[in-house]
Design an enzyme around this catalytic site. Structure first.
Site, PDB file in Angstrom:
ATOM      1  N   ARG A 120       0.521  -0.487  -0.010  1.00  0.00           N
ATOM      2  CA  ARG A 120       0.159   0.248  -0.410  1.00  0.00           C
ATOM      3  C   ARG A 120       0.611   1.386   0.467  1.00  0.00           C
ATOM      4  NH1 ARG A 120      -5.597  -0.449   1.532  1.00  0.00           N
ATOM      5  NH2 ARG A 120      -6.028  -2.224   0.146  1.00  0.00           N
ATOM      6  N   GLN A 125      -0.327   2.401  -6.539  1.00  0.00           N
ATOM      7  CA  GLN A 125      -2.331   3.071  -6.279  1.00  0.00           C
ATOM      8  C   GLN A 125      -2.970   2.926  -7.530  1.00  0.00           C
ATOM      9  OE1 GLN A 125      -2.616   7.049  -5.298  1.00  0.00           O
ATOM     10  NE2 GLN A 125      -2.757   6.468  -2.788  1.00  0.00           N
ATOM     11  N   ASP A 128      -3.512  -0.913  -7.896  1.00  0.00           N
ATOM     12  CA  ASP A 128      -4.245  -1.796  -6.336  1.00  0.00           C
ATOM     13  C   ASP A 128      -6.082  -2.320  -6.973  1.00  0.00           C
ATOM     14  OD1 ASP A 128      -5.049  -2.675  -3.686  1.00  0.00           O
ATOM     15  OD2 ASP A 128      -4.593  -0.662  -2.645  1.00  0.00           O
ATOM     16  N   SER A 131      -8.450  -2.063  -3.873  1.00  0.00           N
ATOM     17  CA  SER A 131      -9.274  -0.088  -3.738  1.00  0.00           C
ATOM     18  C   SER A 131     -10.376  -0.003  -4.806  1.00  0.00           C
ATOM     19  CB  SER A 131      -7.943   0.270  -4.153  1.00  0.00           C
ATOM     20  OG  SER A 131      -6.833   0.387  -2.609  1.00  0.00           O
ATOM     21  N   TYR A 226      -3.331  -0.940   6.075  1.00  0.00           N
ATOM     22  CA  TYR A 226      -4.871  -2.018   6.094  1.00  0.00           C
ATOM     23  C   TYR A 226      -4.258  -1.885   7.865  1.00  0.00           C
ATOM     24  CZ  TYR A 226      -3.274  -4.378   1.613  1.00  0.00           C
ATOM     25  OH  TYR A 226      -3.790  -4.852   0.146  1.00  0.00           O
TER      26      TYR A 226
END
Length: 389
Positions: A120, A125, A128, A131, A226
């Site tokens: 993360r 990003q 991911d 997400s 997380y």
């Protein structure tokens, strides 16, 4: 380099690669092989893939020819056994939940790359998958809640009087929680939010919700963004605070997950039993056991006091076209990092590559998977920092 895309099991409507990314995959040096009918559940036809430049093939041919196999979930055992030795297998595989399958793939010298284990960090990003799919789930959770709720979400001023806005309580301000906040606010609800991480307070407030702080939360830099397991003392304080807010809530949406573990119980039967008749709990942690004691995965439970508890089956799959497009973009962005000069370059010195490499060269590298196997490390020579395939 052949990239083969498998059709998911019939209960999964999404597909790992969509026609709009095929051209980009070809530009990094890949020939794209799509299993016949793979995109049907997401409303992408075989003809759409052909027009984009992909080749439609049987599953057997894809498994035989592919240097890298892609699917959202782990395929069936018979298919996995046919992935060629030395090939790469990429998707969202929950390795710690499926350790025995991962062990078999490792024994077959298949390099497993699981994007749900990605670090993360800001650079990751765009890759991911948790997400991107949580964005879909958070949005859809609010729509589901609105269909089960016995009253309006927004405040309405009518000739028949004023309707006060619904009160929504959201547990967890990760990606799913933030999307649920935004969607609830768009529909006009008043929103309160719990999260163990104080750093999300500004994000919650920027979306127009109230952040409810419970002091004493445990944090861990090693968790990589997380959530982590909390102390019993904190859980007790959290329960007391949630009970207060739950009693006035019309909707509760829970999103709390801890990687590699059963979802923590946050909404007890006692809390639900004190909620108003006609209110709703939507449990996004349902696939991992649920955050609510009443949750039954894939079912809607109506409690004796008239509360609907929704244990979703596959919320991301309920919006398959956009969910698949988002997943496919994650795959593409990851492959742009993984593939160099038209070859797979497994650079284990890269934090993103290292975090997602579950097995390689006959070894299981993922700690949570090893823990799930009883800590039985598969020792052997250390993998080289880089490998080309």
């Amino acid at each position: 380099m052949n990239i083969g895309v498998l059709k998911e099991a019939k209960e999964e409507t999404r597909v790992a690669v969509t026609p709009d990314v095929v051209d980009a995959l070809k530009k990094i040096g890949a020939s794209v092989l799509i299993e016949k009918g793979a995109g049907e559940g997401s409303y992408f036809s075989d003809e759409d893939y052909k027009k984009a430049g992909a080749s439609i093939q049987s599953r057997a041919d894809i498994l035989k020819k592919s240097d890298l196999v892609v699917s959202i979930h782990l395929a069936d055992g018979a298919s996995l056994s046919k992935i060629k030795k030395g090939a790469f297998y990429l998707g969202m595989f929950q390795p710690a939940v499926n350790p025995q399958v991962i062990k078999k793939l490792s024994s077959g010298k298949v390099t497993v790359l699981s994007l749900d284990a990605i670090a993360r960090i800001t650079r990751a990003q765009s890759m991911d998958v948790l997400s991107s799919q949580a964005t879909v789930a958070g949005y859809k959770a609010v729509l589901i809640a609105s269909t089960h709720l016995t009253r309006f979400f927004p405040m309405l001023t009518t000739a028949a009087g004023t309707i006060t806005p619904a009160s929504v309580l959201i547990i967890g301000a990760g990606v799913a929680g933030l999307q649920a906040i935004a969607s609830s606010r768009r529909l006009g609800a008043v929103v309160d939010v719990f999260d163990t991480r104080p750093e999300v307070k500004e994000q919650v407030q920027s979306l127009g919700a109230k952040f409810v702080e419970v002091e004493g939360a445990t944090h861990s830099a090693a968790a990589g963004g997380y959530a982590v397991e909390q102390t019993e003392e904190y859980k007790k304080r959290q329960q007391e605070a949630i009970e207060k807010f739950a009693a006035k809530a019309d909707v509760i949406i829970t999103t709390a997950l801890i990687p590699g573990r059963k979802a923590p119980i946050i909404i007890t039967k006692k809390i639900v039993d004190r909620m108003k008749a006609g209110s709703v709990v939507v449990d996004l942690a349902s696939p991992n056991g649920g955050n609510c004691e009443y949750t039954q995965h894939g079912k809607v439970v109506l409690t004796k006091n008239g509360v609907s508890v929704v244990g979703h089956q596959n919320l991301a799959g309920s919006l398959p076209s956009d969910a698949s497009r988002m997943f496919a973009k994650n795959i593409l962005n990851y492959l742009k990092l993984l593939v160099k000069e038209k070859k797979i370059n497994l650079d284990l010195n890269d934090e993103i590559i290292s975090s997602t490499t579950i097995t390689h060269d006959g070894e299981i590298r993922h700690k949570l998977t090893l823990d799930a196997l009883g800590g039985s490390k598969q020792e052997g020579k250390k993998p080289a920092a880089k490998k080309k395939a």
